[in-house]
Enzyme design. Structure first.
Site, short mmCIF file in Angstrom:
data_model
loop_
_atom_site.label_atom_id
_atom_site.label_comp_id
_atom_site.label_asym_id
_atom_site.label_seq_id
_atom_site.Cartn_x
_atom_site.Cartn_y
_atom_site.Cartn_z
N PHE A 141 -27.19 15.56 77.37
CA PHE A 141 -27.17 16.96 77.77
C PHE A 141 -25.75 17.47 77.63
O PHE A 141 -24.86 17.10 78.39
CB PHE A 141 -27.66 17.19 79.19
CG PHE A 141 -27.69 18.66 79.55
CD1 PHE A 141 -28.74 19.46 79.15
CD2 PHE A 141 -26.62 19.24 80.22
CE1 PHE A 141 -28.75 20.83 79.43
CE2 PHE A 141 -26.62 20.60 80.51
CZ PHE A 141 -27.69 21.40 80.11
N ASP A 226 -17.52 13.73 76.75
CA ASP A 226 -17.96 14.91 77.51
C ASP A 226 -17.93 14.54 78.98
O ASP A 226 -18.85 13.92 79.51
CB ASP A 226 -19.36 15.32 77.07
CG ASP A 226 -19.89 16.53 77.84
OD1 ASP A 226 -19.33 16.88 78.90
OD2 ASP A 226 -20.91 17.11 77.40
N LYS A 255 -16.91 22.65 84.58
CA LYS A 255 -17.44 22.60 85.94
C LYS A 255 -16.35 22.55 87.00
O LYS A 255 -15.81 23.57 87.39
CB LYS A 255 -18.45 21.46 86.07
CG LYS A 255 -19.71 21.69 85.22
CD LYS A 255 -20.85 20.83 85.65
CE LYS A 255 -22.06 20.99 84.73
NZ LYS A 255 -22.66 22.33 84.78
#
Length: 401
Positions: A141, A226, A255
């Site tokens: 994801f 990531d 984030k």
């Protein structure tokens, strides 16, 4: 209808149904707790998918944002501003890298990493134009843009959004042999999550990340990590790659970098990689804006103390010990994760992940399901041990029922 019901009905009527949120309407939040429009308090055990690592309304971050709001919030990249150089310098140093390319959202940062790897492949590695390939892992994801979903194996993320962007090879996560077989002279990068969050907090087998690092060096391929969800303290280290003693060629961050206040993301790498760009080839009006830089600089300063990494380690050990006691009792099949982050596979006989999440919500604990009967637990790193234990007790009570 209640205030909650009215708010949910209005949202359902006037917003696209791209999410299926739990039926709670949050009005205020502080630390690890959120309060809804009816005055009910809930323990946040999701932390905005790690965007809220430092808790809701963290005073240091709020003060940094307020101070910057009074000065200047946006200049665009047409001009320099007085927080930009410090942000890039400090973030590069935190990562042990040399250069930063700031963006806003995680997906933007992943898209930037893809573009960077391709340009590096053409300009530095000498891959023929239009032939660059990037290897990714199944069950990944990395976001929901058209390019990113083109290399997703999630049917819901991909269906009806074609035609898909070419240039990606998908191999099983954790399978180094398959990755080696997929590499060609046109491979420019391997893009991986050191821990796959959306897939259920999947930790790769020991030796996998070092093996990827060795293979990419051997074949002159960039290793892109990531760390949008796994980075910035969540696993007990600043970066999840550190658990395996691995330093990638490029970090993709987001984030928690914005402290749960503003969207901040970045690609961080060497001058040899990010130095391939020339003016006009990539950019963002809001990327690296003064407000984002001010908040992110405070995040970096907080991470330098080591306090949050230590809390994630100590509370994470406790979390996994307590969750481990639930395995084998008939309700929990498997627990995975690292630091203050866990994926819990519930026996389907006890309900779906959604049903377990709803029952926990009724007991004032908020988590989120993924992939059938799996729930994710990722509270803010500022949570107290007492609150964490209370939340775990609510999970035990739900599973007993």
């Amino acid at each position: 209808m209640s205030t909650t019901e009215n708010a949910i009905a209005s949202a359902e009527a006037h917003s696209a149904h791209t999410y299926h949120p739990l039926p709670v309407v949050v009005a205020t939040a502080e630390g690890a707790w959120m309060t809804d429009v009816e005055g009910r308090r809930y323990l946040d055990m999701l932390a905005g998918y790690s965007a809220l690592n430092f808790g809701h309304a963290n005073r240091r971050l709020i003060d940094a944002a307020k101070a910057q709001l009074e000065r200047v919030t946006l200049t665009s990249r047409a001009f320099h501003h007085d927080r930009f150089a410090e942000f890039c310098t400090q973030l590069a140093d935190l990562c042990g890298m040399e250069m930063v390319l700031p963006m806003n959202t995680g997906a933007e940062a992943v898209e930037t990493a893809v573009k960077t790897a391709r340009k590096w492949g053409y300009r530095v590695k000498g891959v023929p134009d239009g032939m660059a390939k990037i290897i990714v892992a199944s069950d990944n994801f990395h976001g929901r843009t058209t390019t990113i979903i083109s290399f997703s194996t999630d049917h819901e993320a991909r269906a009806d959004f074609g035609p898909y962007t070419p240039g990606f090879e998908i191999v099983p996560y954790g399978d180094l042999t398959a990755m080696r077989a997929a590499m060609t002279e046109n491979t420019v990068a391997v893009l991986l999550e050191p821990i796959q969050g959306e897939a259920g907090v999947l930790v790769p087998p020991p030796g996998y990340l070092p093996g990827v690092r060795e293979l990419t060096r051997e074949r002159n391929v960039l290793f892109i990590a990531d760390e949008i969800q796994s980075g910035l303290g969540r696993t007990g280290k600043t970066f999840a790659c550190e658990h395996e003693g691995v330093v990638p060629d490029m970090y993709v961050l987001g984030k928690a970098l914005g402290g749960g206040i503003v969207p901040v993301s970045a690609v961080v790498s060497s001058a040899a990689v990010l130095g391939v760009y020339r003016p006009g080839e990539h950019g963002s009006t809001f990327g690296g804006n003064p407000l984002a830089c001010a908040v992110a600089l405070e995040v970096i300063a907080m991470l330098r103390t080591g306090e949050f990494q230590q809390r994630a380690t100590e509370l994470g050990d406790h979390l996994h010990q307590e969750l481990g006691l639930l395995v084998g009792g008939g309700a929990v099949q498997t627990v995975r994760g690292r630091g203050l982050w866990a994926g819990v596979d519930i026996d389907p006989g006890h309900g779906t992940g959604r049903e377990i999440s709803e029952k926990l919500m009724e007991r004032r604990v908020l988590v989120k399901d993924t992939h059938g009967s799996t729930i994710r637990i990722a509270p803010p790193l500022v949570i107290s041990k007492e609150d964490l234990d209370w939340g775990l007790e609510q999970l035990r009570e739900v599973l007993r029922g």
